[in-house]
Design an enzyme around this catalytic site. Structure first.
Site, PDB file in Angstrom:
ATOM      1  N   GLU A 124      -4.105  -8.933   1.121  1.00 36.04           N
ATOM      2  CA  GLU A 124      -4.753  -8.806   2.425  1.00 36.04           C
ATOM      3  C   GLU A 124      -6.242  -8.954   2.208  1.00 36.04           C
ATOM      4  OE1 GLU A 124      -3.659  -5.375   4.884  1.00 36.04           O
ATOM      5  OE2 GLU A 124      -1.582  -5.614   4.216  1.00 36.04           O
ATOM      6  N   GLU A 147       0.833  -1.215   0.000  1.00 39.16           N
ATOM      7  CA  GLU A 147       0.000   0.000   0.000  1.00 39.16           C
ATOM      8  C   GLU A 147       0.861   1.256   0.000  1.00 39.16           C
ATOM      9  OE1 GLU A 147      -2.720  -0.226   3.310  1.00 39.16           O
ATOM     10  OE2 GLU A 147      -3.763  -1.962   2.486  1.00 39.16           O
TER      11      GLU A 147
HETATM   12  C1  GAL Z   1      -3.929  -2.567   5.807  1.00 39.37           C
HETATM   13  C2  GAL Z   1      -2.428  -2.539   5.980  1.00 39.37           C
HETATM   14  C3  GAL Z   1      -1.999  -3.456   7.082  1.00 39.37           C
HETATM   15  C4  GAL Z   1      -2.832  -3.214   8.301  1.00 39.37           C
HETATM   16  C5  GAL Z   1      -4.272  -3.425   7.980  1.00 39.37           C
HETATM   17  C6  GAL Z   1      -5.119  -3.202   9.221  1.00 39.37           C
HETATM   18  O1  GAL Z   1      -4.355  -1.457   5.105  1.00 39.37           O
HETATM   19  O2  GAL Z   1      -1.772  -2.921   4.806  1.00 39.37           O
HETATM   20  O3  GAL Z   1      -0.648  -3.235   7.381  1.00 39.37           O
HETATM   21  O4  GAL Z   1      -2.616  -1.916   8.701  1.00 39.37           O
HETATM   22  O5  GAL Z   1      -4.641  -2.524   6.979  1.00 39.37           O
HETATM   23  O6  GAL Z   1      -6.459  -3.412   9.000  1.00 39.37           O
END
Ligand code: GAL
Length: 922
Positions: free
Chosen positions: A614, A521
């Site tokens: 993710e 990100e």
């Molecule tokens: C994402 C990020 C992760 C963590 C996650 C939490 O946007 O890449 O590192 O922060 O959110 O929900």
């Protein structure tokens, strides 16, 4: 301004990136260099973990000014609360002549491709020469004695209250500030002709090293492994004084970074003519059941003052599942004679064939077989170096319709993201603690790990190789644009190339590593062609270092038509596949709001594999259930809607997620509707320290499937029901201890690998239900609570499949302890994880008990830490007094080094029967 451009950055691609199609057509393999902790001809790798003198400046003290560089002032010291906030431009720090950076930068040189871009050590005496802490005769007897791996912050205490010095994001622990480590090294006069290196697997952060008062070099990024050549500074036949300064900035991370020399440190002694650092690289081709072609590059350095001729020989051995080497070699590379001028390095390329290879593949359908290549250098028939490289033979293919194939089998990525900390042990790496994390994940059916968002300890990759996980190895959370004021963006211009090359060189022989991820990100998603150009530079570096694996970038913002999206070989989507903030309440938000993207990316990049780097980011506190329960399949967390901001807890009905995330159910649905998606990595497998979204008053996260102490949340069974469909199981939630809620609505949900189940309350059937299409749980949302017995019988294809019964318990009566193992090694490292449950008179665990506990220990061991998995608990981790949370607590016990014997752990709680647990160390 493009800060990156301030430093010339060279990427003359020696090896062109392979197109995905080429990769598909060839199939390709990987292997690895794992070094040994033992003496062997010509090379010694000696642990330097024991007995360091340690001093950290108190926060009221002014630290010395031996700073690496000036850091920008922090204008806004507020928490960086929302993970998907838009990263911002770097702030100029101003400059000062009195910084040590010019002496540290040359350490990067071996990892900078173009000689023009390399750094020259400034003339004259290096800074710090007269500083007391680097002097051999400085009296450090008043300093603390510590062993590595060491995390100075984990003992706490936690910063509590509203304006903590270190915020919830970084775990409210005292990570910040300057600290020194000192140790003496004995080098004999006979070692005068040896090359001597210091290898640090990870130091948090801005490490700078002095030997005998001279600044040798250092490495700012706390997650990378690095080496320094100590040879020119050694005093042979005398005591040598090593001094390492760390400076760990506050506001440098979105999670708990740890603090200190938190991984292993080695002293490596070699003949001056030796295999270089990470000097072997093994790849394979044309893999079949009957044969595999193995290619190997060997890099030899001649650090002697004269020209030499050596013979390079490499033999291959099988390793068994315990890592034991076979008696006889099964293949060898042709011996090669090379001549090197003084100071020259060479790279030999060798090829051999392994007949009937035993392939490396992920569990449970394949076996992670490993091989070891043993390289020797001989001069005039005498062995002068010996170097071991562990590797695996496997064929990896990426197919845009099927996803990832290993040895021809489609392997859906049933992955989790993992941060680097080990809960109550902090960042200090411990092999057994990491192995326990992986064991529990494997029990759930997880087959893949994304290293969020930084290179792991080398031993973790040894574990993933041996245990058969697939790994997305990741290096950066930020590039030029910042997420927190003191994060990696400050050093990106000078260090990005060196960090990236050293990252790949260290890890490219590990068969478990299947992809390189070089950005999570990152803010450059937002900067159009400029951001894409930067991505392309890093992409080229990765392909130069390893043309055999694809690369990926995790995108939570870039859309298929944005320049950034085109760069990486594999598309990694954070939350976008499922859609972000699609609920009506987010209408008009200025945050990211995105319709589901899997189809759009697939249409725009039909040849590329897509996976969820993710997914989910759903939240829960183990054993806490809040009412009412949403009727939807996913919901953001608010007070009265799965959240309790006063007690900082989230409901464990496993339906609640971060605003931009989704429940597991929704993720499963989207994956099933898009079968071309290669799978995904849940945010996260285990809770981690810091980043306690949605409650920054806490110390640790809520997103783990397993809590910080290693206790399974209900979600564990939801994933297990999907990832291990062959395992008969059914799991009921919530627990059934609700005094005061008699007659009230108490939804009951079941997670099962079956397809149907019947629920009984006190022997009355509440009906039999079947999972519909895209349904992953069975729910009885209108049950009214009455104490007693709740029973579920699950069916699969009409046959009885699994059964579970839970009961309302009586009052707390006693304590019950169990451990993962009752025998551990007496090596000062191995650990026993002792879990405690509060039980009633009939011995039934009490899922809602909060009782105060006190642990004591007798025998040759110590309680290193305790925990209970409660993200809001501010009791320091080393305390032997703690409350149970939802009926459980954990004590982590370590046996004394070299002191085998019997250990007794006793747990007491006022008014309850005590419990004892016996442990043997051997
Ligand atoms: C994402 C990020 C992760 C963590 C996650 C939490 O946007 O890449 O590192 O922060 O959110 O929900």
């Amino acid at each position: 301004m493009n800060r990156f451009n301030k430093v010339p950055f060279s990427c003359h691609a020696a090896i062109r990136p392979l197109s995905l199609l080429t990769l598909l057509a060839t199939g390709w393999i990987v292997s690895c260099a794992v070094n040994v902790n033992k003496e062997s001809a010509g090379r010694e790798k000696i642990s330097l973990n024991e007995e360091w003198a340690f001093y950290r400046y108190d926060i009221t003290e002014r630290a010395d000014e031996l700073t690496y560089d000036i850091r920008p002032e922090i204008a806004d010291a507020g928490e960086y609360l929302v993970a998907d906030a838009r990263p911002t431009e770097a702030v100029e720090a101003g400059s000062s002549a009195a910084v040590l950076k010019p002496w540290i930068l040359p350490t990067a040189n071996p990892f900078i491709a173009d000689p023009v871009d390399r750094y020259t050590r400034p003339e004259g005496e290096a800074p710090g020469k007269d500083f007391p802490f680097v002097q051999p005769d400085f009296d450090d007897s008043g300093w603390k004695r510590v062993h590595l791996p060491h995390d100075w912050a984990i003992e706490g205490p936690f910063y509590e209250g509203e304006h903590p010095l270190v915020g919830g994001g970084m775990g409210r622990l005292p990570v910040q500030g300057v600290a020194w480590y000192r140790k003496k090294l004995e080098i004999t006069p006979e070692e005068r002709d040896k090359s001597i290196f210091l290898e640090v697997e990870g130091a948090m952060s801005y490490a700078m090293v002095w030997l005998n008062g001279t600044l040798v070099g250092g490495w700012p990024y706390g997650y990378n492994t690095w080496q320094l050549d100590l040879t020119p500074y050694i005093r042979y036949g005398q005591e040598n004084q090593l001094a390492i300064r760390l400076d760990n900035p506050n506001h440098s991370s979105r999670w708990y970074p740890g603090a200190g020399i938190y991984r292993n440190v080695w002293l490596i002694k070699t003949h001056p003519v030796h295999v270089g650092q990470w000097g072997t690289y093994v790849t394979t081709r044309e893999v079949s059941a009957s044969s595999a072609t193995v290619d190997m590059e060997v890099n030899v350095d001649n650090d002697s003052g004269s020209d030499v001729t050596v013979v390079v020989a490499t033999e291959i051995y099988e390793l068994d599942s315990t890592g034991e080497k076979g008696k006889r070699s099964i293949a060898f590379f042709p011996d090669t004679e090379i001549t090197l001028e003084a100071g020259e390095s060479s790279k030999e390329k060798l090829t051999t064939v392994v007949k009937n290879p035993r392939l490396w593949g992920p569990k449970p359908t394949q076996t992670p077989h490993l091989y070891q290549a043993i390289t020797t250098l001989k001069q005039n028939g005498r062995v002068i170096d010996h170097f071991e490289t562990t590797f695996g033979i496997r064929e990896l293919q990426f197919n845009s319709e099927q996803g990832v194939l290993v040895n021809g089998e489609v392997i859906k990525l049933q992955g989790v993201n993992q941060h680097h900390d080990l809960g109550a042990l902090g960042a200090a790496f411990n092999r057994r603690a990491a192995e326990r994390q992986l064991e529990l994940l494997q029990e759930m059916g997880c087959n893949a790990i994304r290293m969020a968002h930084n290179p792991p300890a080398p031993e973790l990759l040894e574990l993933t190789d041996r245990m058969g996980f697939l790994v997305v190895n990741e290096i950066f959370d930020s590039w030029e644009r910042k997420k927190t004021p003191h994060d990696f963006h400050l050093i990106f211009p000078e260090w990005a190339e060196a960090d990236t090359r050293s990252f790949v060189r260290r890890d490219r022989n590990h068969p478990s590593v299947i992809m390189w991820s070089y950005g999570n990100e990152v803010g450059e998603q937002y900067t159009d062609e400029e951001g894409a150009a930067l991505a392309e530079r890093l992409e080229r570096i990765l392909h130069e270092e390893d043309p055999t694996r694809p690369t990926t970038l995790s995108m939570n913002y870039a859309k298929p038509d944005m320049p950034f999206a085109r760069v990486a070989g594999v598309i990694g989507l954070n939350y976008q596949g499922e859609g972000i903030r699609q609920e009506p309440e987010f209408e008009g938000t200025d945050r990211i709001r995105t319709v589901p993207q899997y189809d759009r990316f697939h249409a725009a990049f039909p040849g590329k594999v897509i996976f969820g780097s993710e997914v989910a980011s759903s939240f829960s506190s183990r054993g806490i259930y809040l009412f009412p329960v949403t009727e939807k399949i996913t919901s953001p967390v608010r007070d009265g809607q799965g959240g309790d901001s006063e007690n900082a807890q989230v409901s464990a009905y496993e339906l609640y997620a971060v605003d931009f995330g989704s429940s597991p159910d929704k993720v499963f649905m989207m994956q099933d509707k898009h079968p071309f998606v290669a799978g995904g990595f849940v945010w996260t497998g285990w809770d981690h320290l810091g980043e306690p979204t949605p409650y920054y008053s806490s110390r640790s996260s809520y997103c783990g499937i397993i809590d910080l102490a290693g206790f399974k949340k209900d979600r564990f069974y939801l994933y297990q029901s999907r990832w291990r469909p062959e395992l008969p199981m059914v799991h009921i939630l919530p627990h059934w201890n609700w005094p005061g809620r008699e007659g009230k609505v108490m939804p009951v949900h079941l997670f099962t690998s079956g397809d149907e189940a019947e629920l009984f309350l006190n022997d009355r059937s509440l009906g039999r239900k079947k999972k519909g299409q895209f349904e992953y749980r069975l729910r009885w949302d209108d049950v009214r609570y009455e104490p007693g017995e709740l029973k579920a019988i699950a069916y699969k294809n009409g046959e009885r499949w699994a059964e579970e019964t839970i009961e309302t318990t009586d009052a707390p009566f006693s304590l019950l302890m169990q451990a993962d193992r009752s025998r551990i090694a007496a090596d000062g490292r191995d650990l026993a994880f002792v879990t405690l449950q509060v039980v009633d008179q009939k011995g039934r665990p009490m899922p809602d008990a909060s009782v105060p506990l006190h642990f004591t220990i007798e025998g040759p061991g110590e309680i290193v830490a305790t925990d209970n998995g409660n993200a809001a608990d501010m009791t320091p981790f080393h305390s032997s007094t703690r409350e149970t949370f939802s009926g459980q607590a954990l004590a982590i016990v370590r046996g004394g080094a070299g002191k085998p014997g019997s250990i007794t752990i006793t747990a007491t709680s006022p008014g309850l029967k005590e419990s004892k647990f016996m442990l043997t160390t051997e």
